[in-house]
Each structure stands twice: as C-alpha cells, then as structure tokens.
Design a protein around this motif. Structure first.
Motif, PDB file in Angstrom:
ATOM      1  N   THR A  11       0.833  -1.204   0.000  1.00 54.02           N
ATOM      2  CA  THR A  11       0.000   0.000   0.000  1.00 54.02           C
ATOM      3  C   THR A  11       0.865   1.251   0.000  1.00 54.02           C
ATOM      4  O   THR A  11       0.660   2.178  -0.792  1.00 54.02           O
ATOM      5  CB  THR A  11      -0.939   0.014   1.225  1.00 54.02           C
TER       6      THR A  11
ATOM      7  N   TYR B 229      -0.257   5.851   7.846  1.00 55.11           N
ATOM      8  CA  TYR B 229      -1.247   4.820   7.533  1.00 55.11           C
ATOM      9  C   TYR B 229      -1.264   3.788   8.649  1.00 55.11           C
ATOM     10  O   TYR B 229      -0.225   3.212   8.987  1.00 55.11           O
ATOM     11  CB  TYR B 229      -0.887   4.167   6.204  1.00 55.11           C
TER      12      TYR B 229
ATOM     13  N   SER C  50      -3.071   0.394   9.235  1.00 49.78           N
ATOM     14  CA  SER C  50      -3.945  -0.596   8.599  1.00 49.78           C
ATOM     15  C   SER C  50      -4.819  -1.324   9.609  1.00 49.78           C
ATOM     16  O   SER C  50      -5.871  -1.849   9.243  1.00 49.78           O
ATOM     17  CB  SER C  50      -3.124  -1.602   7.790  1.00 49.78           C
TER      18      SER C  50
END
Length: 171
Positions: free
Chosen positions: A119, A146, A148
């Motif tokens: 990602t 980020y 997750s």
C-alpha cells in the motif's frame, strides 16, 4: 520479492520484475550500501529517488545528498501494521531532519507486513508519477501516516526546524 527470489538481492529481483512490465525501460540496479562518501555520486545519477530502507541513518544520508543535489525524493517507512510516506522536494519543502530531528536513535529492526508495504509503495509510486507529470503531489512536504489495523490515513505538514543543518539554507 517472490518465493523464488529468496536468496537473491532485492535490487536484482526488482529490476527483473520492472523489465517485465516494460522491456524498453532502463533499470540501473545498485546494490552498494549508501554512505556519506558515495551518496552524492549515486544519487546524482537520478532525477528522483525512492527511499525504502529501514536504517534512519541511511535515510538521513539520502536526505542530505538529495538536498545538496536538489533531487526530490519519496520516503517510505513501515513497522508492522502501520507506516508512513513523505514526498520531500528540496526546492520547496522542509527535509527529513526537520521531521525526524538530528539526534538519531540507535537502529532497530521492525517487522513489516507485506500488504502494508505494498500500500505504501503504491502511494509512493503514485506521488513520483504525479511529480514527473507536473501534477500537484498531495503529500509534498507532508507526512502521511497509515494505520492498517484501524484502516485510517492521517496527513500532517512537516514543520521546518529552526536552524536545520540540512535545509536551513533552502529558503
């Protein structure tokens, strides 16, 4: 890296895979460890740099060389189920030293989750394409975080450090 690539250098397996996407592309894999003595020579060959190393010290060496050469770069870091991406443009943004500080902690090894790294790598690649095409890069001068495990993204500005030893002359 695929299973069959285990035991091979990542730079070599990456170059091989990139050539399968476009056999006409020129790939210059360099498997030499970057250091203060060779950073400018290595980075000077490129118009843009992607940094995906675990070593904070290596990131800072790249940061300094990119600022010296005015070469934009994207930095990717991951740790388990979280990670960050930043796009640094020496012509317009604060540097990694402004973000991370100048006193570097000892090196630590963290595990990475492949899906998280993928990602983050996609975000980095998109940012590079945006820059090459002359489009706005939404994470330029920013830290994109980020997580997750919560499936969240947060974006914050990188604040310029007063008297930064790397980019203070960048104004």
């Amino acid at each position: 890296h695929h299973y069959d690539d285990i035991g091979n250098l990542k730079v070599d397996s990456a170059a091989k895979k990139i050539k399968t996407f476009n056999p006409d592309i020129v790939v210059l894999p360099i498997s030499t460890a970057i250091n203060k003595e060779n950073a400018v020579e290595i980075i000077g060959q490129y118009d843009i740099v992607a940094v995906g190393v675990d070593s904070i010290q290596a990131k800072m060496i790249v940061n300094e060389a990119c600022y010296e050469l005015k070469t934009p770069f994207v930095d990717v870091s991951s740790n388990g189920f979280m990670g960050t991406v930043s796009f640094i443009n020496p012509k317009t943004t604060p540097c990694l030293a402004c973000l991370l500080g100048t006193q570097q902690p000892p090196e630590e090894i963290y595990g990475s989750v492949g899906a998280v790294v993928s990602t983050l790598g996609s975000i980095a690649a998109t940012s590079i394409l945006q820059h090459i095409l002359g489009l706005p890069v939404p994470i330029e001068g920013k830290l994109l975080y980020y997580d997750s495990s919560e499936m969240t993204f947060e974006k914050t500005d990188i604040k310029k450090m007063n008297n930064c030893p790397v980019c203070s002359g960048n104004d």
